[in-house]
Write a protein that holds these residues in place. Structure first.
Motif, PDB file in Angstrom:
ATOM      1  N   ASP A 115      -5.277  -6.963  -7.956  1.00 27.36           N
ATOM      2  CA  ASP A 115      -4.645  -6.136  -7.408  1.00 27.36           C
ATOM      3  C   ASP A 115      -5.405  -4.631  -6.878  1.00 27.36           C
ATOM      4  O   ASP A 115      -4.748  -3.862  -6.414  1.00 27.36           O
ATOM      5  CB  ASP A 115      -3.704  -5.485  -8.660  1.00 27.36           C
ATOM      6  N   ALA A 117      -7.834  -3.407  -4.365  1.00 27.20           N
ATOM      7  CA  ALA A 117      -8.484  -3.552  -2.959  1.00 27.20           C
ATOM      8  C   ALA A 117      -9.687  -3.284  -2.727  1.00 27.20           C
ATOM      9  O   ALA A 117     -10.685  -3.848  -2.044  1.00 27.20           O
ATOM     10  CB  ALA A 117      -7.399  -2.964  -1.706  1.00 27.20           C
ATOM     11  N   ARG A 175      -6.395  -1.345   5.596  1.00 26.74           N
ATOM     12  CA  ARG A 175      -5.562  -2.043   4.600  1.00 26.74           C
ATOM     13  C   ARG A 175      -4.387  -1.080   3.964  1.00 26.74           C
ATOM     14  O   ARG A 175      -4.541   0.250   4.070  1.00 26.74           O
ATOM     15  CB  ARG A 175      -6.247  -2.212   3.178  1.00 26.74           C
ATOM     16  N   VAL A 177      -2.488   0.445   1.308  1.00 27.41           N
ATOM     17  CA  VAL A 177      -2.647   0.630  -0.079  1.00 27.41           C
ATOM     18  C   VAL A 177      -2.121   1.781  -0.723  1.00 27.41           C
ATOM     19  O   VAL A 177      -1.426   2.616   0.030  1.00 27.41           O
ATOM     20  CB  VAL A 177      -4.365   0.716  -0.284  1.00 27.41           C
ATOM     21  N   ASN A 201      -3.947  -2.579  -4.296  1.00 27.11           N
ATOM     22  CA  ASN A 201      -3.436  -3.456  -3.155  1.00 27.11           C
ATOM     23  C   ASN A 201      -1.814  -3.244  -3.143  1.00 27.11           C
ATOM     24  O   ASN A 201      -1.161  -3.475  -4.132  1.00 27.11           O
ATOM     25  CB  ASN A 201      -3.604  -4.838  -3.739  1.00 27.11           C
TER      26      ASN A 201
END
Length: 454
Positions: A115, A117, A175, A177, A201
């Motif tokens: 979980d 990132a 990403r 996030v 994540n």
């Protein structure tokens, strides 16, 4: 000219009254039952949603608390603190070795937690360490201008949880996030050594919240203390202004929820605050509280029709039983109207009908007695009048007859005297009739003949 008013029978009145009473009672009970069922279902759904939101809150709280513990462990790692405190004093070789150790430590944490990132440290002097040795900063952004960086500096060592966003810090990576950041301090808390950044994540939170069941259209979304969206199942629609949420109302709510009516439908918001500033909001639609709402309405309607049918049947039976003795009494009264006074109504029904039948029997008996009394009185009156008339006629008749006999005797008509005297005797004998009311016609003829002979 008014039309003659139609007179309804007692049975129809009783039956219609029972039907109206049953109909009103059935409709009232159906309405109350449906409203109570609907209210119970709503309360159950609200309770279910509240428990669901509480469970989500507990899960997210546990998740964020775990991330805080990781950040605390990273912050207190000796290598990390040595690197931040002595970065300017160490030789490049020593600095590279220390940096490699920290990067490997961060990498081990990230590998053990899917979980996470990324884990990064941004030193006050512009130094940078990532969980990946080959990671490079994005040259097109200024790290110190990022919202999570500024908030960490402002909170002086307290953990800051951002809303969901695209993280552009690492070169070539964008990403989606949620960032957890906090300032790392030295011996003097007022002197910040750097900022620890752990990117969570977003897929983990998305998976956690997207699988919740709140009906066909119900959903859960999360906002931060500024009203920014952390998670929403239709996040893209919100960003493109194709969908709106009552974010201001959610931020200002102090009761744990509210109801919004739009386009004839009601949305119920259930709100739960977290310890780190997020608000978890469950939204469900009132018309979806019961999946088989139409079936429930149909069931109540069928039950109401059955109750009405049974009520109508019972009302007809009861009204017929109540009016049957009255109809019998009516039939007996019609017989009395025709002159038959030998009628008796059986007494064996309810108290009121029994009293009415008893009174009717007494009335008929008294009428019969009175009629008999009238007949007797009329007969006595007739006899009295006849006797009075005879009392007046007989003396005159006798005087005239005796005068005729005397006249015949003086005229030496002995045979006529004998004949008339004999006729007079027979006449008086027939008049007496031995007290009989009815006299044969032959006797009357003889009586008239004797009368004419005088």
């Amino acid at each position: 000219m008014k039309a003659p008013q139609r007179i309804k029978s007692i049975q129809s009145r009783i039956a219609s009254s029972f039907v109206m009473l049953v109909l009103f009672t059935a409709l009232l009970l159906i309405f109350i039952s449906y409203r109570l069922s609907e209210s119970a279902v709503r309360e159950t759904a609200e309770s279910y949603t509240s428990e669901l939101i509480n469970q989500v809150n507990a899960n997210i709280q546990t998740y964020i608390t775990g991330m805080k513990d990781i950040s605390l462990a990273a912050m207190n790692n000796p290598n990390v603190r040595e690197y931040l405190a002595l970065a300017d004093e160490l030789q490049p070789a020593e600095l590279a070795i220390l940096k490699a150790k920290i990067s490997e430590y961060f990498h081990s944490i990230r590998v053990s937690r899917k979980d996470i990132a990324s884990i990064n440290i941004f030193g006050a002097g512009g130094t940078f360490i990532s969980d990946r040795a080959d990671a490079e900063l994005n040259p097109y952004i200024v790290v110190s201008e990022q919202p999570w960086y500024r908030q960490a500096k402002e909170n002086k060592g307290q953990t800051v949880i951002s809303s969901s966003h695209v993280q552009p810090v690492i070169k070539g990576e964008y990403r989606w996030v949620v960032s957890l950041s906090r300032e790392l301090s030295g011996v003097n808390p007022s002197n910040g050594l750097g900022i620890l950044l752990i990117d969570l994540n977003f897929k983990v939170i998305n998976d956690m919240l997207s699988k919740l069941d709140l009906g066909n259209r119900g959903y859960v979304f999360v906002i931060d203390r500024q009203g920014r969206i952390v998670y929403h199942p239709q996040q893209q629609l919100l960003y493109s202004n194709l969908k709106t949420e009552r974010l201001e109302q959610v931020l200002q709510d102090k009761k744990g929820g509210f109801v919004v009516k739009e386009d004839g439908a009601s949305r119920i918001y259930s709100i739960k605050d977290t310890d780190f500033g997020w608000k978890i909001v469950g939204v469900f639609y009132e018309n979806e509280l019961v999946d088989n709402q139409k079936q429930m309405q149909l069931s109540f309607a069928i039950a109401g029709l059955l109750c009405l049918g049974v009520g109508v049947l019972f009302s007809v039976v009861i009204s017929r039983n109540l009016t049957r003795p009255i109809k019998k009494l009516q039939e007996k009264m019609m017989e009395v109207e025709k002159g038959n006074f030998d009628i008796r109504v059986p007494v064996g029904h309810s108290r009121e009908i029994s009293g009415l039948a008893r009174s009717f029997n007494v009335m008929v008996l008294k009428i019969k007695e009175l009629m008999y009394q009238i007949v007797v009185e009329q007969e006595i009156k007739r006899k009295s009048e006849l006797n009075a008339l005879q009392a007046q006629i007989n003396p005159h008749f006798l005087y005239n007859t005796l005068d005729s006999i005397i006249w015949m005797a003086e005229s030496k008509k002995h045979d006529e005297v004998i004949l008339m005297t004999s006729a007079l005797a027979r006449l008086f004998r027939a008049s007496l009739s031995k007290g009989r009311e009815l006299i044969p016609i032959a006797t009357e003829v003889e009586h008239i003949t004797n009368y004419l002979k005088r």
